[in-house]
Design an enzyme around this catalytic site. Structure first.
Site, PDB file in Angstrom:
ATOM      1  CB  ALA A 241      -0.901   0.152   0.986  1.00 33.12           C
ATOM      2  N   PRO A 243       3.025   4.545  -0.634  1.00 33.91           N
ATOM      3  CG  PRO A 243       3.346   6.309  -1.643  1.00 33.91           C
ATOM      4  CD  PRO A 243       3.323   4.791  -2.412  1.00 33.91           C
ATOM      5  CB  CYS A 370       5.801   2.513 -12.094  1.00 36.84           C
ATOM      6  SG  CYS A 370       7.032   1.536 -10.107  1.00 36.84           S
TER       7      CYS A 370
END
Length: 441
Positions: A241, A243, A370
């Site tokens: 989770a 930041p 990402c």
């Protein structure tokens, strides 16, 4: 692109590492990674403000700062809580007089590459980011800002830092002087040290306008949560989770109703994200290793580890190499070696296995990263479909990115269900990957 194609990244070193693994369209990808995304996006907290009102608020801020040169602001119907800010007007390569350029008459400021990357995306310079400031630099003086690509500039340098590896980022106005930055006191200085006036990226230099009404967040991260499609009353697990940006987005789409469990294995990260998620009633956060989130026995409770089939929806935004983060200005801390890159799929698979068992039949699992490497994206999907016959791919909609890449042993029709953000898209953003799965038994 909205600024000259400066070779920010030391591409030969990056290319050397990426060539050791399977990465498609490498030359195009490298060029793309060198540049800052031109689009700035905010996520509106729809529990506190109407997105239309927030858009008008952003528009007024831009007009107050830039006047007729203010960039356009717009929304996308598929992500109604997102507000997008275009680059500044009159920053195209055809208008060279408008491009931000260094001057021989201005003093210089040196920052590290992490700070430099943030500046190119619209940030100001905070006190810890200033590596060097020339003696005699005055308050409110305009200075040229450079990033130290090779990482050799010592913090507190008082003379002009000469290096062929420093790169010009933009022009800023001094808000803190040397004695404030380098006073050797116990408490480190904080606050904006240099307020950026312009950068070579053409991205508006607004700093971070995040508040109770909106949050600065990358576009693909918002798409990711929309793909998950959480509903009020759901039981949702956010496995990695911190930041907490996606966590808060999930809570808002749930209208703060139901149960959202947020796990992270770092006590400091969980503590840091409390300011972002602590006021949501539906969120329970825990310091816990998600590779051990599945309980050995089926005990019904809300604390980890959890029984099998405990959740309606699961977000696995997995730890990854982060190669999709743009711009990458150096080959230092931001660049992983090939050995590092090859280590991530192992943890991703372990987390994925836990997620499959924790998901109830008929539930939804979203896997995201990402990064842009096939090993952490399409190859994980290919492995998962073979490993777990109880899951299948669903269309990752809403779709603002491209389809996934077609691998030799991966059905092209399956690849179309994936979503990948990379070079050549209309919406210029960071690199990202999203896959959506359903569970049948």
């Amino acid at each position: 692109m909205f600024y000259p194609k400066t070779p920010f990244l030391r591409k030969p070193q990056l290319e050397k590492e990426l060539l050791k693994i399977n990465v498609s369209a490498l030359p195009e990808l490298l060029e793309w990674l060198c540049q800052a995304p031109s689009l700035t996006t905010y996520r509106v907290n729809t529990l506190t403000i109407d997105p239309k009102d927030y858009l008008h608020k952003i528009e007024q801020t831009l007009v107050d700062r830039y006047g007729q040169r203010a960039p356009t602001v717009f929304r996308i119907p598929d992500i109604p809580e997102m507000v997008c800010i275009n680059p500044l007007k009159n920053q195209s390569s055809e208008n060279t007089a408008d491009i931000c350029q260094p001057s021989t008459t201005r003093r210089e400021i040196i920052v590290d590459t992490s700070c430099g990357a943030a500046l190119l995306r619209g940030s100001h310079i905070y006190a810890p980011g200033v590596l060097a400031m020339e003696t005699g630099t005055q308050l409110y003086e305009c200075v040229d800002v450079y990033a130290d690509v090779e990482g050799n500039c010592k913090r507190g340098t008082a003379t002009r830092y000469e290096s062929p590896e420093k790169i010009f980022i933009g022009i800023g106005k001094v808000q803190m002087q040397r004695y404030q930055l380098y006073n050797n006191q116990k408490d480190s200085p904080s606050g904006v040290a240099i307020e950026m006036q312009a950068t070579v990226s053409g991205v508006p230099t607004l700093g971070d306008l995040s508040d109770a009404y909106g949050l600065l967040q990358n576009l693909p991260s918002m798409v990711c949560v929309r793909v998950l499609n959480p509903q009020p009353g759901d039981r949702v697990l956010d496995m990695c989770a911190a930041p907490g940006n996606k966590t808060s987005h999930i809570a808002e789409l749930m209208q703060d109703q139901g149960l959202l469990v947020a796990l992270d294995n770092s006590k400091s990260r969980v503590k840091a994200m409390q300011s972002r998620i602590g006021h949501y009633k539906c969120i329970q956060s825990h310091v816990f290793d998600s590779t051990k989130a599945l309980a050995e026995h089926n005990d019904q409770h809300n604390d980890p580890p959890f029984s099998s089939a405990s959740f309606d929806r699961i977000l696995l935004d997995a730890p990854c190499s982060g190669i999709g983060n743009r711009p990458q200005l150096s080959c230092g801390n931001q660049l992983k070696t090939a050995k590092d890159l090859k280590s991530y799929p192992n943890i991703q698979r372990r987390l994925f296995g836990q997620a499959v068992h924790l998901l109830r039949p008929g539930g939804t699992l979203v896997y995201s990263t990402c990064t842009v490497t096939e090993a952490e994206c399409e190859e994980i999907v290919e492995w998962a479909l073979k490993k777990f016959p109880q899951i299948h791919l669903l269309d990752a909609i809403p779709r603002l990115g491209h389809s996934g890449l077609s691998l030799p042993n991966f059905d092209p029709e399956q690849a179309k269900l994936l979503q990948r953000f990379g070079p050549g898209q209309n919406l210029d953003t960071v690199g990202f990957f999203i896959a959506k799965f359903g569970k049948t038994e």
